[in-house]
Write a protein that holds these residues in place. Structure first.
Motif, PDB file in Angstrom:
ATOM      1  N   SER A   1       1.672 -11.983  -7.848  1.00 16.29           N
ATOM      2  CA  SER A   1       1.199 -10.600  -7.878  1.00 16.29           C
ATOM      3  C   SER A   1       2.318  -9.595  -7.625  1.00 16.29           C
ATOM      4  O   SER A   1       2.102  -8.396  -7.707  1.00 16.29           O
ATOM      5  CB  SER A   1       0.075 -10.400  -6.854  1.00 16.29           C
TER       6      SER A   1
ATOM      7  N   ASN B   1      -3.753   2.814  -2.229  1.00 15.63           N
ATOM      8  CA  ASN B   1      -4.385   1.661  -1.578  1.00 15.63           C
ATOM      9  C   ASN B   1      -5.139   0.753  -2.539  1.00 15.63           C
ATOM     10  O   ASN B   1      -6.220   0.274  -2.226  1.00 15.63           O
ATOM     11  CB  ASN B   1      -5.342   2.121  -0.465  1.00 15.63           C
ATOM     12  N   LEU B   2      -4.539   0.490  -3.685  1.00 16.53           N
ATOM     13  CA  LEU B   2      -5.110  -0.556  -4.540  1.00 16.53           C
ATOM     14  C   LEU B   2      -4.894  -1.892  -3.832  1.00 16.53           C
ATOM     15  O   LEU B   2      -3.922  -2.061  -3.103  1.00 16.53           O
ATOM     16  CB  LEU B   2      -4.410  -0.577  -5.903  1.00 16.53           C
ATOM     17  N   PHE B   3      -5.822  -2.827  -4.047  1.00 18.64           N
ATOM     18  CA  PHE B   3      -5.669  -4.145  -3.417  1.00 18.64           C
ATOM     19  C   PHE B   3      -4.518  -4.884  -4.094  1.00 18.64           C
ATOM     20  O   PHE B   3      -4.582  -5.222  -5.258  1.00 18.64           O
ATOM     21  CB  PHE B   3      -6.964  -4.947  -3.540  1.00 18.64           C
ATOM     22  N   ASN B   4      -3.461  -5.149  -3.317  1.00 16.26           N
ATOM     23  CA  ASN B   4      -2.247  -5.720  -3.898  1.00 16.26           C
ATOM     24  C   ASN B   4      -2.425  -7.134  -4.410  1.00 16.26           C
ATOM     25  O   ASN B   4      -1.673  -7.599  -5.248  1.00 16.26           O
ATOM     26  CB  ASN B   4      -1.129  -5.719  -2.847  1.00 16.26           C
ATOM     27  N   ASN B   5      -3.415  -7.848  -3.848  1.00 13.81           N
ATOM     28  CA  ASN B   5      -3.588  -9.255  -4.240  1.00 13.81           C
ATOM     29  C   ASN B   5      -4.585  -9.417  -5.385  1.00 13.81           C
ATOM     30  O   ASN B   5      -4.957 -10.519  -5.715  1.00 13.81           O
ATOM     31  CB  ASN B   5      -4.032 -10.086  -3.035  1.00 13.81           C
ATOM     32  N   LYS B   6      -5.007  -8.298  -5.952  1.00 13.35           N
ATOM     33  CA  LYS B   6      -5.992  -8.362  -7.034  1.00 13.35           C
ATOM     34  C   LYS B   6      -5.437  -7.670  -8.267  1.00 13.35           C
ATOM     35  O   LYS B   6      -4.686  -6.687  -8.144  1.00 13.35           O
ATOM     36  CB  LYS B   6      -7.287  -7.644  -6.609  1.00 13.35           C
TER      37      LYS B   6
ATOM     38  N   GLN C   1      -4.975  -1.054   3.093  1.00 12.24           N
ATOM     39  CA  GLN C   1      -5.758  -2.064   2.385  1.00 12.24           C
ATOM     40  C   GLN C   1      -7.128  -2.224   3.039  1.00 12.24           C
ATOM     41  O   GLN C   1      -8.138  -2.312   2.366  1.00 12.24           O
ATOM     42  CB  GLN C   1      -5.005  -3.402   2.386  1.00 12.24           C
TER      43      GLN C   1
ATOM     44  N   GLN D   1      -3.361 -11.554   1.685  1.00 13.85           N
ATOM     45  CA  GLN D   1      -2.027 -10.942   1.659  1.00 13.85           C
ATOM     46  C   GLN D   1      -1.197 -11.380   2.853  1.00 13.85           C
ATOM     47  O   GLN D   1       0.011 -11.569   2.752  1.00 13.85           O
ATOM     48  CB  GLN D   1      -2.151  -9.418   1.632  1.00 13.85           C
TER      49      GLN D   1
END
Lengths: 236, 274
Positions: free
Chosen positions: A232, B87-92, A133, A155
């Motif tokens: 999410s 690696n996509l932003f998980n929170n977006k 990330q 996160q």
């Protein structure tokens, strides 16, 4: 049980007629305020420390800051909160020569104390976020700070909400020592009611029940928060 | 466009890259192949300094980006990178993933320009000068709207516009990787770096990702691809680098490398994987 009815009656008398309920409400308010404000300050300080501690240690400054943070955490985890309250109120304040109400001192000390614990929780949270990330953010040309604040920390927070909830519950219970420096919390209120006629059984029993209720409410709020943060993860 | 000169990378006593020198020209599609541990990924990651080289230099558009004073973030904006694990932003959401960097950087540039103009106005006021202001022909709302429009256009291109508000955890690997590719494209990079873009995908999803990369190649995008997909390398690449032991052992057109490899190590490697 006739004896208990009598005690309950006496408690009720002091609670209503001698203004005991006002003390209890004030005490409740102070208890909740110290815990909530303490946790808020703790999260701010804790996040700051955690970010400093996980940042790459390249220069003299970052290494010095890291050392300072380690010292801070050691200091506040290494002493009981009662001692911290006493030192803040009876040592630090007179030395600096300022006069701050006991309640505010409690909020600050609980915040500082909580900051030490939250920093370790947050550090674990940040380290648990996939390093990919951070890489993705940096590869897009975002700098370390922005990637940390927009991608990694949110996160991390989501991962540590249950643990932070634990910290909050601990804080609620630990506030019961603030009378050491003269702040009026639930204990002070019920102690006042009991002292009125030297009948402590009912007041302390009810005090215990109120703490249980407080913690139950806190647990409920935390669970709701967890659920909404899990948005999410949900498939939709 | 990118000149790599005697690039070295060591981890402690381990030499991962041993003096790599090569040039990447505009429009080239370079496939880097080689056995595991040969330093291919490390080489690729040195190109945008995701790994810090320990020696040599990388000159991108005439500027040495290994110079400690170089603004690496500025260079990285022009070098898109696609990762093995997406690696996509998980929170977006998907849309936010694509918009985040363009919007953030657009707003930051706008703030900087406004600040500079305030200073100039102040100087004009007190110094009596008549310095011209920087022209500002955009606004925060417009930057966001344009980024959004661009993101939706990119999503449409890969047929995933209906996923705009979905979170990455709800997507398949192939969808994630295609979104990761358009996220990099949203920055209008001059070159795209692919680090084994299909190695983490289920076999049935490899095709859709390779198709997208092939399209970009046909449109003239400069790209460097570390890959184990030999068929793809042969078909799409204009040049193939074979790496082993931290060195480029062979650097040639794909037809030559795949049909008539010079170096015995290349021959050995290809005989195992083809």
């Amino acid at each position: 049980m006739g004896n208990f009815d009598k005690k309950l009656e006496r408690f009720w008398e002091v609670f209503i007629e001698h203004g005991g309920y006002v003390k209890v409400l004030t005490g409740l308010q102070n208890t909740v305020w110290i815990a909530v404000a303490g946790l808020a300050i703790g999260i701010l300080i804790g996040t700051l420390i955690a970010i400093i501690r996980v940042a790459p240690k390249s220069g003299v400054l970052s290494r010095a800051l890291d050392g300072l943070c380690v010292f801070y955490v050691g200091l506040f985890r290494g002493t009981p909160i009662v001692v911290q309250l006493l030192v803040a109120y009876y040592v630090m304040l007179p030395l600096i020569g300022v006069n701050i109400p006991a309640l505010q001192v409690c909020v600050i000390v609980f915040g500082l104390n909580s900051g030490a614990y939250v920093s370790e929780i947050m550090r674990g949270g940040i380290l648990s976020v996939d390093p990919g990330q951070m890489e993705a953010g940096r590869a897009l040309g975002l700098n370390y700070r922005v990637t940390m604040l927009k991608i990694v920390v949110p996160q991390a927070v989501k991962n540590i909400v249950p643990t932070l909830g634990n910290e909050f519950i601990t804080l609620i219970k630990e506030t019961s020592v603030v009378s050491f420096v003269g702040a009026a919390d639930l204990y002070v209120a019920f102690n006042y009611i009991g002292s009125n006629n030297y009948e402590f059984m009912v007041p302390y029993l009810i005090m215990a029940l109120i703490y249980i209720a407080l913690v139950a409410i806190a647990a409920l709020i935390i669970r709701q928060l967890e659920r909404s943060l899990r948005k999410s993860d949900r498939r939709h | 466009m990118i000149d790599v000169i005697n690039l070295n990378k060591t981890y402690g006593k381990l030499d991962v890259l041993k003096g790599i020198t090569t040039s990447i020209r505009q429009g080239e599609k370079i496939a880097i192949i080689g056995p595991s541990g040969s330093g291919k990924s490390t080489f690729l990651r040195c190109l945008n300094r995701m790994e810090e080289p320990t020696g040599g230099s990388i000159v991108f558009d005439g500027r040495d980006i290994t110079d400690p004073k170089a603004d690496i973030d500025e260079h990285r904006r022009q070098m898109g990178m696609v990762f093995q694990h997406f690696n996509l932003f998980n929170n977006k959401t998907v849309l936010e993933n694509i918009m985040l960097a363009p919007v953030y950087l657009g707003l930051r540039d706008l703030r900087r320009l406004r600040r500079r103009n305030r200073l100039i106005r102040l100087r004009n006021l007190f110094g009596g000068g008549e310095l011209p202001l920087h022209p500002i022909d955009t606004s925060a709302a417009r930057i966001k709207a344009e980024a959004r429009e661009n993101a939706l256009r990119l999503l449409k291109r890969i047929g995933l516009e209906d996923k705009a508000d979905a979170y990455p955890s709800t997507l398949s690997g192939g969808q994630k990787q295609r979104i990761a590719i358009v996220r990099a494209l949203a920055m209008n990079p001059k070159v795209l770096l692919f680090d084994e873009p299909t190695s983490a995908l289920d076999p049935e999803m490899v095709g859709e990702v390779l198709d997208l990369i092939r399209q970009l190649a046909d449109e003239g995008m400069t790209m460097v691809i570390v890959t184990h997909e030999m068929g793809f390398a042969r078909e799409v690449a204009t040049r193939v680098l074979f790496m082993d032991g931290g060195q480029i052992l062979e650097d040639d057109a794909p037809e030559r490398i795949f049909s008539d490899p010079r170096h015995p190590r290349t021959r050995e490697f290809l005989s195992k994987v083809l």
